[in-house]
Design a protein around this motif. Structure first.
Motif, PDB file in Angstrom:
ATOM      1  N   ASP A 178      -4.270 -10.083   3.337  1.00 54.77           N
ATOM      2  CA  ASP A 178      -5.164  -8.969   3.668  1.00 54.77           C
ATOM      3  C   ASP A 178      -4.578  -7.652   3.176  1.00 54.77           C
ATOM      4  OD1 ASP A 178      -6.744 -10.808   4.816  1.00 54.77           O
ATOM      5  OD2 ASP A 178      -6.373 -10.196   6.887  1.00 54.77           O
ATOM      6  N   ASP A 179      -3.257  -7.517   3.300  1.00 54.01           N
ATOM      7  CA  ASP A 179      -2.612  -6.290   2.832  1.00 54.01           C
ATOM      8  C   ASP A 179      -2.813  -6.110   1.331  1.00 54.01           C
ATOM      9  OD1 ASP A 179      -1.803  -5.655   5.337  1.00 54.01           O
ATOM     10  OD2 ASP A 179       0.256  -6.366   5.091  1.00 54.01           O
ATOM     11  N   ALA A 180      -2.743  -7.237   0.588  1.00 49.56           N
ATOM     12  CA  ALA A 180      -2.924  -7.150  -0.872  1.00 49.56           C
ATOM     13  C   ALA A 180      -4.348  -6.711  -1.207  1.00 49.56           C
ATOM     14  CB  ALA A 180      -2.610  -8.495  -1.511  1.00 49.56           C
ATOM     15  N   ILE A 181      -5.316  -7.223  -0.449  1.00 52.98           N
ATOM     16  CA  ILE A 181      -6.706  -6.804  -0.683  1.00 52.98           C
ATOM     17  C   ILE A 181      -6.865  -5.323  -0.367  1.00 52.98           C
ATOM     18  CG2 ILE A 181      -9.077  -7.048   0.180  1.00 52.98           C
ATOM     19  CD1 ILE A 181      -8.515 -10.044   0.462  1.00 52.98           C
ATOM     20  N   TYR A 182      -6.256  -4.894   0.721  1.00 53.19           N
ATOM     21  CA  TYR A 182      -6.337  -3.471   1.059  1.00 53.19           C
ATOM     22  C   TYR A 182      -5.679  -2.619  -0.028  1.00 53.19           C
ATOM     23  CZ  TYR A 182      -5.432   1.028   3.056  1.00 53.19           C
ATOM     24  OH  TYR A 182      -5.362   2.379   3.236  1.00 53.19           O
ATOM     25  N   GLU A 183      -4.555  -3.097  -0.557  1.00 52.61           N
ATOM     26  CA  GLU A 183      -3.863  -2.340  -1.599  1.00 52.61           C
ATOM     27  C   GLU A 183      -4.753  -2.211  -2.845  1.00 52.61           C
ATOM     28  OE1 GLU A 183      -1.330  -0.562  -1.471  1.00 52.61           O
ATOM     29  OE2 GLU A 183      -1.065  -0.112  -3.609  1.00 52.61           O
ATOM     30  N   LEU A 184      -5.459  -3.274  -3.195  1.00 51.22           N
ATOM     31  CA  LEU A 184      -6.402  -3.198  -4.328  1.00 51.22           C
ATOM     32  C   LEU A 184      -7.489  -2.162  -4.036  1.00 51.22           C
ATOM     33  CD1 LEU A 184      -6.921  -6.960  -5.275  1.00 51.22           C
ATOM     34  CD2 LEU A 184      -5.704  -5.221  -6.603  1.00 51.22           C
ATOM     35  N   MET A 185      -7.970  -2.156  -2.801  1.00 48.50           N
ATOM     36  CA  MET A 185      -8.993  -1.173  -2.436  1.00 48.50           C
ATOM     37  C   MET A 185      -8.450   0.242  -2.521  1.00 48.50           C
ATOM     38  SD  MET A 185     -10.924  -2.984   0.782  1.00 48.50           S
ATOM     39  CE  MET A 185     -12.519  -3.757   0.498  1.00 48.50           C
ATOM     40  N   ARG A 186      -7.227   0.409  -2.071  1.00 48.28           N
ATOM     41  CA  ARG A 186      -6.628   1.748  -2.094  1.00 48.28           C
ATOM     42  C   ARG A 186      -6.476   2.236  -3.538  1.00 48.28           C
ATOM     43  NH1 ARG A 186      -2.469   4.352  -3.043  1.00 48.28           N
ATOM     44  NH2 ARG A 186      -1.286   2.537  -3.727  1.00 48.28           N
ATOM     45  N   ARG A 187      -6.049   1.324  -4.431  1.00 47.89           N
ATOM     46  CA  ARG A 187      -5.910   1.720  -5.835  1.00 47.89           C
ATOM     47  C   ARG A 187      -7.266   2.081  -6.428  1.00 47.89           C
ATOM     48  NH1 ARG A 187      -2.254  -3.092  -8.209  1.00 47.89           N
ATOM     49  NH2 ARG A 187      -0.577  -2.982  -6.710  1.00 47.89           N
ATOM     50  N   GLU A 188      -8.260   1.301  -6.064  1.00 47.02           N
ATOM     51  CA  GLU A 188      -9.616   1.595  -6.554  1.00 47.02           C
ATOM     52  C   GLU A 188     -10.059   2.972  -6.054  1.00 47.02           C
ATOM     53  OE1 GLU A 188     -11.009  -0.979  -8.373  1.00 47.02           O
ATOM     54  OE2 GLU A 188     -12.584   0.397  -9.027  1.00 47.02           O
ATOM     55  N   ALA A 189      -9.705   3.268  -4.812  1.00 46.49           N
ATOM     56  CA  ALA A 189     -10.117   4.550  -4.224  1.00 46.49           C
ATOM     57  C   ALA A 189      -9.482   5.730  -4.948  1.00 46.49           C
ATOM     58  CB  ALA A 189      -9.739   4.584  -2.749  1.00 46.49           C
ATOM     59  N   ASP A 190      -8.312   5.506  -5.546  1.00 45.37           N
ATOM     60  CA  ASP A 190      -7.654   6.593  -6.275  1.00 45.37           C
ATOM     61  C   ASP A 190      -8.484   7.049  -7.468  1.00 45.37           C
ATOM     62  OD1 ASP A 190      -5.556   6.656  -4.537  1.00 45.37           O
ATOM     63  OD2 ASP A 190      -4.248   5.375  -5.746  1.00 45.37           O
ATOM     64  N   ARG A 191      -9.423   6.216  -7.888  1.00 45.02           N
ATOM     65  CA  ARG A 191     -10.268   6.575  -9.032  1.00 45.02           C
ATOM     66  C   ARG A 191     -11.487   7.368  -8.601  1.00 45.02           C
ATOM     67  NH1 ARG A 191     -12.308   1.479 -11.311  1.00 45.02           N
ATOM     68  NH2 ARG A 191     -13.022   2.769 -13.026  1.00 45.02           N
ATOM     69  N   ALA A 192     -11.614   7.608  -7.319  1.00 46.76           N
ATOM     70  CA  ALA A 192     -12.809   8.293  -6.822  1.00 46.76           C
ATOM     71  C   ALA A 192     -12.939   9.672  -7.463  1.00 46.76           C
ATOM     72  CB  ALA A 192     -12.751   8.432  -5.305  1.00 46.76           C
ATOM     73  N   PRO A 193     -14.099   9.963  -8.073  1.00 46.78           N
ATOM     74  CA  PRO A 193     -14.305  11.264  -8.711  1.00 46.78           C
ATOM     75  C   PRO A 193     -14.625  12.322  -7.670  1.00 46.78           C
ATOM     76  CG  PRO A 193     -16.275   9.941  -8.931  1.00 46.78           C
ATOM     77  CD  PRO A 193     -15.272   9.095  -8.188  1.00 46.78           C
ATOM     78  N   ILE A 194     -13.624  12.814  -7.016  1.00 50.24           N
ATOM     79  CA  ILE A 194     -13.887  13.780  -5.956  1.00 50.24           C
ATOM     80  C   ILE A 194     -12.849  14.892  -6.033  1.00 50.24           C
ATOM     81  CG2 ILE A 194     -12.453  12.669  -4.175  1.00 50.24           C
ATOM     82  CD1 ILE A 194     -14.876  13.273  -2.272  1.00 50.24           C
ATOM     83  N   GLY A 195     -13.335  16.104  -5.932  1.00 50.59           N
ATOM     84  CA  GLY A 195     -12.451  17.259  -5.960  1.00 50.59           C
ATOM     85  C   GLY A 195     -12.898  18.275  -4.940  1.00 50.59           C
ATOM     86  N   ASP A 196     -12.167  19.371  -4.838  1.00 52.81           N
ATOM     87  CA  ASP A 196     -12.478  20.349  -3.798  1.00 52.81           C
ATOM     88  C   ASP A 196     -13.887  20.923  -3.927  1.00 52.81           C
ATOM     89  OD1 ASP A 196     -10.148  19.982  -2.574  1.00 52.81           O
ATOM     90  OD2 ASP A 196      -9.149  21.751  -3.435  1.00 52.81           O
ATOM     91  N   GLY A 197     -14.353  21.083  -5.182  1.00 50.20           N
ATOM     92  CA  GLY A 197     -15.647  21.731  -5.354  1.00 50.20           C
ATOM     93  C   GLY A 197     -16.813  20.776  -5.511  1.00 50.20           C
ATOM     94  N   ASP A 198     -16.499  19.493  -5.538  1.00 49.14           N
ATOM     95  CA  ASP A 198     -17.547  18.531  -5.852  1.00 49.14           C
ATOM     96  C   ASP A 198     -18.668  18.526  -4.831  1.00 49.14           C
ATOM     97  OD1 ASP A 198     -16.211  17.914  -8.055  1.00 49.14           O
ATOM     98  OD2 ASP A 198     -15.579  15.902  -7.466  1.00 49.14           O
ATOM     99  N   ASP A 199     -18.308  18.496  -3.564  1.00 51.85           N
ATOM    100  CA  ASP A 199     -19.350  18.410  -2.545  1.00 51.85           C
ATOM    101  C   ASP A 199     -20.241  19.640  -2.552  1.00 51.85           C
ATOM    102  OD1 ASP A 199     -18.842  15.915  -1.536  1.00 51.85           O
ATOM    103  OD2 ASP A 199     -17.265  16.637  -0.220  1.00 51.85           O
ATOM    104  N   LEU A 200     -19.609  20.792  -2.743  1.00 48.83           N
ATOM    105  CA  LEU A 200     -20.393  22.028  -2.788  1.00 48.83           C
ATOM    106  C   LEU A 200     -21.345  22.006  -3.971  1.00 48.83           C
ATOM    107  CD1 LEU A 200     -21.008  24.836  -1.790  1.00 48.83           C
ATOM    108  CD2 LEU A 200     -19.071  25.677  -3.122  1.00 48.83           C
ATOM    109  N   ARG A 201     -20.824  21.609  -5.129  1.00 54.01           N
ATOM    110  CA  ARG A 201     -21.659  21.565  -6.332  1.00 54.01           C
ATOM    111  C   ARG A 201     -22.812  20.588  -6.133  1.00 54.01           C
ATOM    112  NH1 ARG A 201     -21.440  17.976 -10.049  1.00 54.01           N
ATOM    113  NH2 ARG A 201     -19.348  17.270  -9.518  1.00 54.01           N
TER     114      ARG A 201
END
Lengths: 262, 172
Positions: A3-26
């Motif tokens: 389960d930890d390995a699956i979570y680690e894969l998810m965490r790495r995938e999450a690092d690719r999330a296109p999100i920045g400080d101004g994104d939500d505002l924009r």
């Protein structure tokens, strides 16, 4: 694959999330424009969202909070619901009625129900809450579990040795099996464990108390609120404060029948 | 009664703390960052309107989770999401726009039935308990456990692991 390995894969995938400080505002503003074009004057939600997101970059920190005392009336309701012998009824009653008071706040706020246990007999056996902890712009998590014994009370030897202790509460998040810094002592003659574990940007605190009647009260602090972007790695709360909570007799389940009467 | 300023402060604090985790949850469900952003925006807009009500009921997190995991998957089934108007009949069927960039994990997640995907995302990404997941999805805890077990077996099979073990929490 664990389960930890699956979570680690998810965490790495999450690092690719296109999100920045101004994104939500924009996006909020773009959405507002689209919404105005499509539905004219009914774009209240988008307008409100965009306006709110402007404030997200100037929002100040909240004060710290300390948990927790379940409400007597609500707990009685929960016990009555348990008599309904349906898991759904119990869940509904507890989630609507259980609350955790925050000291230092204007009034009680509702905690987030983590879950309940009823066992095969559908009698209420354990109740768990989650409570956010706001400090210095971050959001941490307090998790509280109150569990009553299913069988005759026995104090296992592990209550008195070493720093290996698990958060028996079954709320989410990985918890350490052992703690770097721990203290085992007796409070009013009953064993208490207090442990602190710090790993890079994460902090866990676990305080666990075994009462004379066999009820176990656990209070765990986890630095991020689930996967919060801003973990609270240096909370102002102390282990002694948490000890006060778990040894407080008001932190309990109120049952409509005595333990062991089934 | 909370003022508008208090409400906005609470809302923005929540969004600032949770937006990434929720965006990723939406992405795990639908497989497209653009679609996930739309889903998150819709969910936050609904949440803002409903904030006083859901805040009183302590259901903020649960409310937005439900909106995200249901709409992220349901919208992909709707005709206006599924159908594309083109000048010429394509040689191949429609594929989600981000598919070419999918990792093994995303490919494995996409292969799961929607309910299993929802359960795996809620339990293993957002860290919910069995009971919380059941409440979010309106299903029984037993169904959550079985869907979790099947989902993990499917993921492990596709990710190169064949261990069909479940941890203690899953069996609760």
């Amino acid at each position: 694959m664990s389960d930890d390995a699956i979570y680690e894969l998810m965490r790495r995938e999450a690092d690719r999330a296109p999100i920045g400080d101004g994104d939500d505002l924009r996006r909020g503003r773009a959405r507002l424009r689209r919404h105005r074009l499509v539905v004219g004057g009914t774009g209240f939600a988008s307008l409100a969202l965009a306006a709110a997101l402007v404030g997200s970059f100037i929002a100040g920190p909240y004060g710290g909070q300390v948990a927790s005392t379940p409400d007597r009336h609500s707990a009685v309701d929960a016990a009555k619901a348990a008599g309904d012998r349906t898991g759904r009824a119990v869940t509904k009653a507890v989630s609507e009625a259980t609350r955790i008071e925050e000291f230092g706040q204007d009034g009680p706020r509702y905690g987030i129900l983590g879950g309940i246990g009823t066992g095969a007999s559908f009698r209420l056996t354990d109740v768990a809450w989650r409570q956010t902890w706001h400090e210095a712009g971050g959001v941490g998590l307090l998790q509280v579990t109150v569990a009553r014994p299913l069988e005759e009370v026995q104090v296992p030897p592990r209550w008195f040795t070493g720093c290996a202790e698990r958060f028996g509460g079954w709320l989410g998040g990985p918890w350490p099996d052992t703690f770097d810094d721990c203290d085992r002592r007796r409070v009013d003659g009953q064993p208490l464990f207090a442990g602190v574990e710090r790993r890079s940007d994460r902090l866990w605190i676990l305080v666990k108390y075994l009462r004379e009647d066999g009820v176990v009260v656990e209070l765990g602090f986890d630095s991020p609120y689930l996967k919060s972007d801003r973990p609270v790695v240096d909370p102002s709360l102390t282990v002694d404060q948490l000890v006060d909570v778990v040894t407080d007799p008001h932190v309990r389940m109120y049952l409509d029948e005595p333990l062991g009467s089934r | 009664v909370a003022t508008r300023a208090q409400r906005d402060a609470e809302f923005t604090e929540y969004v600032a703390a949770r937006r990434k985790a929720l965006l990723v949850a939406a992405y795990f469900c639908c497989g497209s960052w653009n679609h996930a952003e739309d889903v998150l925006q819709n969910a936050l807009a609904k949440l803002y309107v409903a904030w006083p009500r859901v805040r009183r009921r302590s259901g903020v997190e649960s409310y937005v989770r439900q909106v995200i995991v249901t709409t992220a998957i349901d919208e992909s089934r709707r005709p206006w999401r599924r159908e594309r108007t083109v000048d010429a009949v394509p040689e191949a069927g429609y594929e989600p726009p981000d598919r070419a960039e999918w990792s093994d994990l995303m490919t494995a997640l996409a292969a799961l039935p929607p309910r299993q995907r929802q359960v795996v995302v809620l339990r293993h990404w957002l860290g919910l308990s069995v009971e919380e997941t059941a409440a979010d999805l309106g299903i029984s805890p037993g169904t959550v456990k079985s869907q979790t077990a099947h989902g993990l077996v499917g993921l492990r099979a596709r990710l190169g692991g064949s261990q069909a073990t479940t941890n203690a929490e899953e069996t609760r």
